[in-house]
Scaffold this motif. Structure first.
Motif, mmCIF file in Angstrom:
data_model
loop_
_atom_site.group_PDB
_atom_site.id
_atom_site.type_symbol
_atom_site.label_atom_id
_atom_site.label_comp_id
_atom_site.label_asym_id
_atom_site.label_seq_id
_atom_site.Cartn_x
_atom_site.Cartn_y
_atom_site.Cartn_z
ATOM 1 N N LEU A 284 0.832 -1.207 0.000
ATOM 2 C CA LEU A 284 0.000 0.000 0.000
ATOM 3 C C LEU A 284 0.865 1.254 0.000
ATOM 4 O O LEU A 284 0.572 2.232 -0.706
ATOM 5 N N VAL A 285 1.927 1.232 0.786
ATOM 6 C CA VAL A 285 2.829 2.389 0.845
ATOM 7 C C VAL A 285 3.574 2.547 -0.476
ATOM 8 O O VAL A 285 3.749 3.663 -0.986
ATOM 9 N N GLY A 340 -0.727 8.470 9.439
ATOM 10 C CA GLY A 340 0.608 8.672 9.971
ATOM 11 C C GLY A 340 1.415 7.408 10.200
ATOM 12 O O GLY A 340 2.610 7.374 9.880
ATOM 13 N N PRO A 341 0.813 6.316 10.744
ATOM 14 C CA PRO A 341 1.609 5.109 10.994
ATOM 15 C C PRO A 341 2.206 4.486 9.735
ATOM 16 O O PRO A 341 3.174 3.714 9.826
ATOM 17 N N PHE A 342 1.655 4.800 8.566
ATOM 18 C CA PHE A 342 2.147 4.232 7.310
ATOM 19 C C PHE A 342 3.315 5.028 6.724
ATOM 20 O O PHE A 342 4.013 4.539 5.829
ATOM 21 N N ALA A 343 3.528 6.241 7.197
ATOM 22 C CA ALA A 343 4.564 7.103 6.625
ATOM 23 C C ALA A 343 5.950 6.578 6.962
ATOM 24 O O ALA A 343 6.245 6.311 8.139
ATOM 25 N N PRO A 344 6.831 6.397 5.976
ATOM 26 C CA PRO A 344 8.180 5.892 6.258
ATOM 27 C C PRO A 344 8.944 6.842 7.171
ATOM 28 O O PRO A 344 9.004 8.046 6.919
ATOM 29 N N LYS A 345 9.510 6.300 8.226
ATOM 30 C CA LYS A 345 10.319 7.103 9.138
ATOM 31 C C LYS A 345 11.757 7.209 8.652
ATOM 32 O O LYS A 345 12.512 8.052 9.142
ATOM 33 N N ARG A 346 12.124 6.345 7.732
ATOM 34 C CA ARG A 346 13.463 6.399 7.164
ATOM 35 C C ARG A 346 13.354 6.178 5.662
ATOM 36 O O ARG A 346 12.698 5.231 5.216
ATOM 37 N N ILE A 347 13.970 7.049 4.893
ATOM 38 C CA ILE A 347 13.906 6.966 3.432
ATOM 39 C C ILE A 347 15.319 7.108 2.875
ATOM 40 O O ILE A 347 16.075 7.998 3.285
ATOM 41 N N ALA A 348 15.667 6.232 1.945
ATOM 42 C CA ALA A 348 16.953 6.314 1.251
ATOM 43 C C ALA A 348 16.708 6.340 -0.248
ATOM 44 O O ALA A 348 15.726 5.786 -0.743
ATOM 45 N N VAL A 349 17.600 6.993 -0.961
ATOM 46 C CA VAL A 349 17.523 7.092 -2.418
ATOM 47 C C VAL A 349 18.670 6.296 -3.021
ATOM 48 O O VAL A 349 19.823 6.441 -2.604
ATOM 49 N N VAL A 350 18.351 5.432 -3.979
ATOM 50 C CA VAL A 350 19.365 4.603 -4.637
ATOM 51 C C VAL A 350 19.172 4.679 -6.148
ATOM 52 O O VAL A 350 18.077 4.999 -6.627
ATOM 53 N N PRO A 351 20.220 4.388 -6.919
ATOM 54 C CA PRO A 351 20.082 4.436 -8.381
ATOM 55 C C PRO A 351 19.231 3.302 -8.947
ATOM 56 O O PRO A 351 18.604 3.453 -9.985
ATOM 57 N N GLU A 352 19.210 2.137 -8.277
ATOM 58 C CA GLU A 352 18.386 1.019 -8.730
ATOM 59 C C GLU A 352 18.176 0.044 -7.581
ATOM 60 O O GLU A 352 18.943 0.034 -6.603
ATOM 61 N N LEU A 353 17.114 -0.768 -7.687
ATOM 62 C CA LEU A 353 16.792 -1.730 -6.648
ATOM 63 C C LEU A 353 17.458 -3.065 -6.960
ATOM 64 O O LEU A 353 17.408 -3.525 -8.103
ATOM 65 N N PRO A 354 18.064 -3.714 -5.965
ATOM 66 C CA PRO A 354 18.658 -5.032 -6.202
ATOM 67 C C PRO A 354 17.559 -6.068 -6.399
ATOM 68 O O PRO A 354 16.513 -6.019 -5.744
ATOM 69 N N LEU A 355 17.800 -6.998 -7.302
ATOM 70 C CA LEU A 355 16.793 -8.002 -7.631
ATOM 71 C C LEU A 355 17.302 -9.395 -7.324
ATOM 72 O O LEU A 355 18.501 -9.649 -7.307
ATOM 73 N N ARG A 356 16.366 -10.301 -7.069
ATOM 74 C CA ARG A 356 16.669 -11.718 -6.952
ATOM 75 C C ARG A 356 15.579 -12.458 -7.705
ATOM 76 O O ARG A 356 14.427 -12.045 -7.734
#
Length: 381
Positions: A284-285, A340-356
């Motif tokens: 949902l987020v 409010g409880p759904f809001a991320p308390k920590r956010i990071a920005v990356v160039p791409e997401l690692p996949l498996r």
């Protein structure tokens, strides 16, 4: 009993026909440079045509036993839903079920599939491979993971033009964000979201509606169970499990049925975040974050926290690497739409997401990376 042989993914097509009709051994597809897992080898029952290796969320190697009848039922139901057999372009690895099914559908259609070769996924290479498929008469199909679609949309040009010429583009392996799906359809792509897994011979619910013969139900805890002719015969190389019981496969995915009867998948039960006593579904987020034009992709997960039990964390890939979205703005968007409880308390920005695996985001790797970033002082919130 029937012999089971390991076959590298480039060679699967040549052996698949004999595996399906029983004139050859059953197949255990393996990726390039990989070796067969010893616990998965050995004779299998005569009706088994394919064993697909999967580690699931536990990391315990096991083989999904797939009969020829189940594989055919899946391929035939797919063609019935899409509008009939056609020529397929294989753009996925053939040691995962989604790629194998492209080959099985091609065999049943009597059509040689096109194959996207080379390392990595490049829109220009996709355009070249697609052109050879699209030049043939009849209907044309391909199957992608959302990350491939993201790259084709971002690149535009010949790759996206070729994609829009296919009569059906299956999207699976991971959830497709609603905004990404809207963008694809606005660009003329005949995108079809799929839900399924190796245990169901691949996708068995298309755009929220089960394929012919497939049944879906929600158990009391909200987990999705699936039934029908596409079900696997069980597992190999693993302890007995209650996942298969009384003709149903009990998934670890949470879902809800919408008013129009369509199934919405909320994510894995073990991905659910319990933050301050509130259950937060990452999917949902992620949908709220990915609806933002500044966000190309997002992954949400829980991190241990002494105050909250778990805190909601998010990793986002910006649409423009030089102008990443504001963390404060993203938090406010999620808070406004979900609370409010759904809001991320920590956010990071990356160039791409690692996949498996076939397009699945590696949440564990991201969580470990974010913890390291926090410990190193790279991110403070």
């Amino acid at each position: 009993m029937r012999e089971l042989v390991a076959v590298s993914s480039p060679d699967v097509l040549g052996a698949l026909g004999a595996a399906l009709d029983g004139t050859g051994p059953a197949l255990l597809p393996i990726g390039p440079g990989e070796t067969a897992i010893s616990s998965l080898t050995g004779p299998v029952e005569d009706e088994i045509a394919l064993v697909v290796a999967t580690s699931g969320s536990t990391g315990q190697p096991k083989g999904v036993l797939l009969s020829a009848a189940a594989l055919r039922a899946s391929a035939e139901a797919t063609h019935a839903r899409l509008g009939g057999p056609g020529t397929w372009l294989l753009a996925l690895s053939a040691h995962h079920i989604a790629g194998v099914q492209v080959l099985i559908r091609s065999l049943l259609a009597g059509s040689e599939p096109g194959v996207l070769t080379g390392q990595g996924f490049r829109p220009s290479a996709f355009a070249d491979a697609a052109r050879a498929v699209l030049d043939r008469a009849g209907r044309h199909y391909t199957s992608l993971v959302p990350t491939q679609l993201v790259r084709l949309l971002a690149d535009g040009g010949a790759g996206l033009e070729a994609l829009a010429a296919f009569d059906g583009v299956l999207l699976g392996g991971a959830a497709t964000p609603a905004e990404l799906l809207s963008q694809a359809r606005a660009a003329g792509v005949s995108a079809v979201t799929t839900y399924g897994m190796s245990e169901t011979c691949g996708g068995c619910v298309y755009d929220g509606i089960p394929l012919d013969g497939v049944r879906v139900r929600l158990d009391e805890d909200g987990r999705i169970s699936l039934s029908g002719p596409v079900l696997a015969s069980g597992y190999r190389g693993a302890s007995p499990t209650s996942a298969f019981a009384e003709g149903w496969f009990h998934t670890n995915d949470l879902g809800q049925v919408e008013p129009d009867g369509r199934l919405t998948v909320l994510g894995r039960a073990d991905d659910m975040i319990i933050s301050g006593g509130v259950n937060v579904a990452p999917a949902l987020v992620e949908r709220v974050l990915c609806a933002e034009p500044d966000v190309l992709e997002a992954c949400v997960f829980g991190l241990p926290d002494p105050e909250w039990g778990q805190l909601v964390a998010a990793v986002v890939v910006p649409a423009d690497q030089a102008a990443p979205p504001s963390s404060a703005r993203l938090r406010a968007l999620v808070s406004d739409r979900l609370g409010g409880p759904f809001a991320p308390k920590r956010i990071a920005v990356v160039p791409e997401l690692p996949l498996r695996g076939p397009g699945k985001v590696d949440r564990r790797a991201l969580a470990a990376t974010m913890i390291n970033m926090k410990n190193s002082g790279i991110i403070s919130r």
